[in-house]
Design a protein around this motif. Sequence first.
Motif, PDB file in Angstrom:
ATOM      1  N   TYR A   1       1.226   9.164  -6.019  1.00  0.00           N
ATOM      2  CA  TYR A   1       1.845  10.751  -5.733  1.00  0.00           C
ATOM      3  C   TYR A   1       2.716  10.927  -6.899  1.00  0.00           C
ATOM      4  O   TYR A   1       2.638  12.196  -7.312  1.00  0.00           O
ATOM      5  CB  TYR A   1       2.440  10.642  -4.459  1.00  0.00           C
ATOM      6  N   GLN A   2       3.793  10.464  -6.912  1.00  0.00           N
ATOM      7  CA  GLN A   2       5.029  10.615  -7.939  1.00  0.00           C
ATOM      8  C   GLN A   2       4.519  10.967  -9.415  1.00  0.00           C
ATOM      9  O   GLN A   2       5.252  11.488 -10.164  1.00  0.00           O
ATOM     10  CB  GLN A   2       6.114   9.671  -7.906  1.00  0.00           C
TER      11      GLN A   2
ATOM     12  N   ASP B   1       1.940  17.840  -1.033  1.00  0.00           N
ATOM     13  CA  ASP B   1       3.673  18.002  -1.301  1.00  0.00           C
ATOM     14  C   ASP B   1       4.228  18.050   0.230  1.00  0.00           C
ATOM     15  O   ASP B   1       5.237  17.461   0.421  1.00  0.00           O
ATOM     16  CB  ASP B   1       3.989  19.031  -2.085  1.00  0.00           C
ATOM     17  N   ALA B   2       3.627  18.712   1.050  1.00  0.00           N
ATOM     18  CA  ALA B   2       4.410  19.181   2.355  1.00  0.00           C
ATOM     19  C   ALA B   2       4.146  18.022   3.382  1.00  0.00           C
ATOM     20  O   ALA B   2       5.049  17.892   4.357  1.00  0.00           O
ATOM     21  CB  ALA B   2       3.557  20.471   2.909  1.00  0.00           C
ATOM     22  N   ASN B   3       3.079  17.097   3.140  1.00  0.00           N
ATOM     23  CA  ASN B   3       2.895  15.932   4.199  1.00  0.00           C
ATOM     24  C   ASN B   3       2.945  14.686   3.799  1.00  0.00           C
ATOM     25  O   ASN B   3       3.061  13.782   4.654  1.00  0.00           O
ATOM     26  CB  ASN B   3       1.588  16.205   4.708  1.00  0.00           C
ATOM     27  N   ILE B   4       3.401  14.304   2.725  1.00  0.00           N
ATOM     28  CA  ILE B   4       3.481  12.969   1.945  1.00  0.00           C
ATOM     29  C   ILE B   4       4.566  12.311   2.675  1.00  0.00           C
ATOM     30  O   ILE B   4       4.394  11.021   2.984  1.00  0.00           O
ATOM     31  CB  ILE B   4       3.427  12.927   0.474  1.00  0.00           C
ATOM     32  N   ASP B   5       5.894  12.825   2.757  1.00  0.00           N
ATOM     33  CA  ASP B   5       6.855  12.024   3.272  1.00  0.00           C
ATOM     34  C   ASP B   5       6.632  11.628   4.766  1.00  0.00           C
ATOM     35  O   ASP B   5       7.054  10.501   5.089  1.00  0.00           O
ATOM     36  CB  ASP B   5       8.115  12.970   3.079  1.00  0.00           C
ATOM     37  N   SER B   6       6.297  12.515   5.421  1.00  0.00           N
ATOM     38  CA  SER B   6       5.799  12.251   6.988  1.00  0.00           C
ATOM     39  C   SER B   6       4.913  11.169   7.281  1.00  0.00           C
ATOM     40  O   SER B   6       4.958  10.512   7.896  1.00  0.00           O
ATOM     41  CB  SER B   6       5.879  13.548   7.845  1.00  0.00           C
ATOM     42  N   PHE B   7       4.002  11.309   6.150  1.00  0.00           N
ATOM     43  CA  PHE B   7       2.654  10.437   6.181  1.00  0.00           C
ATOM     44  C   PHE B   7       3.222   8.838   6.088  1.00  0.00           C
ATOM     45  O   PHE B   7       3.035   7.790   6.639  1.00  0.00           O
ATOM     46  CB  PHE B   7       1.657  10.876   5.285  1.00  0.00           C
ATOM     47  N   LEU B   8       3.946   8.873   4.760  1.00  0.00           N
ATOM     48  CA  LEU B   8       4.604   7.545   4.448  1.00  0.00           C
ATOM     49  C   LEU B   8       5.382   6.862   5.530  1.00  0.00           C
ATOM     50  O   LEU B   8       5.305   5.872   5.770  1.00  0.00           O
ATOM     51  CB  LEU B   8       5.153   7.506   3.017  1.00  0.00           C
ATOM     52  N   SER B   9       6.303   7.668   6.242  1.00  0.00           N
ATOM     53  CA  SER B   9       7.241   7.204   7.166  1.00  0.00           C
ATOM     54  C   SER B   9       6.201   7.004   8.423  1.00  0.00           C
ATOM     55  O   SER B   9       6.794   5.731   8.831  1.00  0.00           O
ATOM     56  CB  SER B   9       7.991   8.440   7.385  1.00  0.00           C
ATOM     57  N   LEU B  10       5.257   7.394   8.666  1.00  0.00           N
ATOM     58  CA  LEU B  10       4.471   7.170   9.908  1.00  0.00           C
ATOM     59  C   LEU B  10       4.006   5.736   9.482  1.00  0.00           C
ATOM     60  O   LEU B  10       3.788   4.883  10.334  1.00  0.00           O
ATOM     61  CB  LEU B  10       3.565   8.167  10.203  1.00  0.00           C
ATOM     62  N   TYR B  11       3.271   5.764   8.305  1.00  0.00           N
ATOM     63  CA  TYR B  11       2.699   4.374   7.989  1.00  0.00           C
ATOM     64  C   TYR B  11       3.610   3.136   7.737  1.00  0.00           C
ATOM     65  O   TYR B  11       3.338   2.058   8.463  1.00  0.00           O
ATOM     66  CB  TYR B  11       2.020   4.552   6.431  1.00  0.00           C
TER      67      TYR B  11
ATOM     68  N   PHE C   1      -4.472   8.002  -5.711  1.00  0.00           N
ATOM     69  CA  PHE C   1      -4.008   8.451  -4.433  1.00  0.00           C
ATOM     70  C   PHE C   1      -5.046   8.645  -3.261  1.00  0.00           C
ATOM     71  O   PHE C   1      -5.014   8.145  -2.289  1.00  0.00           O
ATOM     72  CB  PHE C   1      -3.074   9.627  -4.655  1.00  0.00           C
ATOM     73  N   THR C   2      -6.132   9.586  -3.836  1.00  0.00           N
ATOM     74  CA  THR C   2      -7.159   9.845  -2.818  1.00  0.00           C
ATOM     75  C   THR C   2      -7.999   8.464  -2.440  1.00  0.00           C
ATOM     76  O   THR C   2      -8.402   8.212  -1.243  1.00  0.00           O
ATOM     77  CB  THR C   2      -8.071  10.730  -3.441  1.00  0.00           C
ATOM     78  N   ILE C   3      -8.011   7.494  -3.428  1.00  0.00           N
ATOM     79  CA  ILE C   3      -8.793   6.232  -2.991  1.00  0.00           C
ATOM     80  C   ILE C   3      -8.127   5.605  -2.165  1.00  0.00           C
ATOM     81  O   ILE C   3      -8.738   4.984  -1.341  1.00  0.00           O
ATOM     82  CB  ILE C   3      -8.938   5.578  -4.604  1.00  0.00           C
ATOM     83  N   LYS C   4      -6.726   5.623  -2.244  1.00  0.00           N
ATOM     84  CA  LYS C   4      -5.866   4.841  -1.470  1.00  0.00           C
ATOM     85  C   LYS C   4      -5.940   5.112   0.009  1.00  0.00           C
ATOM     86  O   LYS C   4      -5.893   4.401   1.031  1.00  0.00           O
ATOM     87  CB  LYS C   4      -4.456   4.440  -2.008  1.00  0.00           C
ATOM     88  N   VAL C   5      -5.940   6.470   0.112  1.00  0.00           N
ATOM     89  CA  VAL C   5      -5.707   7.078   1.608  1.00  0.00           C
ATOM     90  C   VAL C   5      -7.073   6.977   1.983  1.00  0.00           C
ATOM     91  O   VAL C   5      -7.225   6.918   3.356  1.00  0.00           O
ATOM     92  CB  VAL C   5      -5.189   8.659   1.551  1.00  0.00           C
TER      93      VAL C   5
ATOM     94  N   ASN D   1       0.820  -1.315  -0.055  1.00  0.00           N
ATOM     95  CA  ASN D   1       0.261   0.006   0.091  1.00  0.00           C
ATOM     96  C   ASN D   1       1.045   1.188   0.103  1.00  0.00           C
ATOM     97  O   ASN D   1       0.409   2.242  -0.475  1.00  0.00           O
ATOM     98  CB  ASN D   1      -1.025   0.176   1.293  1.00  0.00           C
ATOM     99  N   ALA D   2       1.751   1.393   0.737  1.00  0.00           N
ATOM    100  CA  ALA D   2       2.882   2.453   0.715  1.00  0.00           C
ATOM    101  C   ALA D   2       3.531   2.710  -0.507  1.00  0.00           C
ATOM    102  O   ALA D   2       3.605   3.839  -0.980  1.00  0.00           O
ATOM    103  CB  ALA D   2       3.942   2.198   1.917  1.00  0.00           C
ATOM    104  N   ASN D   3       3.752   1.773  -1.148  1.00  0.00           N
ATOM    105  CA  ASN D   3       4.618   1.696  -2.468  1.00  0.00           C
ATOM    106  C   ASN D   3       3.534   2.227  -3.505  1.00  0.00           C
ATOM    107  O   ASN D   3       3.798   3.093  -4.259  1.00  0.00           O
ATOM    108  CB  ASN D   3       5.087   0.512  -2.967  1.00  0.00           C
TER     109      ASN D   3
END
Length: 197
Positions: free
Chosen positions: A51-52, A98-108, A59-63, A43-45
């Motif tokens: 996103y990329q 853009d500002a939150n995707i990295d921290s979100f994926l890291s948390l996940y 992206f919206t469906i998956k989140v 899911n993270a991948n």
Amino acid sequence: MNINKIELSKVDGISLMDGLQYCGSLKDFDKFLEAFYTDIEDNANTLEDAYQKANIELFTIKVHALKTSARMIGAKELSEEARLLEVSGKSANMPYIDANIDSFLSLYRSYSIKLASYMTEKQRLKAIKKPITEDELEDAYSALREVCSSMDYGAVEMILEELSTYQLPEVDQKQIADFKTHFHKLEWDEMERTLMV
């Protein structure tokens, strides 16, 4: 297998009480937790890839799906962050994403580590089955005969699940396997005959 409430309550980032509130039972909570854990990397991948490639619809469906599954296991922070990303995806608010995707994926992805020891122990316990006693086996057969006569599907399922946690003698393994074959076809008469052997 007995699910260890104490071990679950020690897992960082999930709330056992919230999970039980959404799932209804410890057993269902544990099933959701296992499915959540198994899907993390894929899911993270997928999220990262969507996103990329600027595939905001996917992206919206998956989140959205992740928001729900995180809530089911009591991962409140993760669920809330997924909700905010979902809202941003629906309104095409790319600066927020853009500002939150990295921290979100890291948390996940951190849940792979947080849940690892619990899942490893769960698999270890699954592999170790204690031998069933003669009395326990006879009780199980008696209970199966009783519920078969009333065609109680749910009760049969429960007894079979309990039996699966024990190591059975070889002859009984075969008998239960035959019984299950008939059970899956709902052949109640054959099921009863199997129990008379």
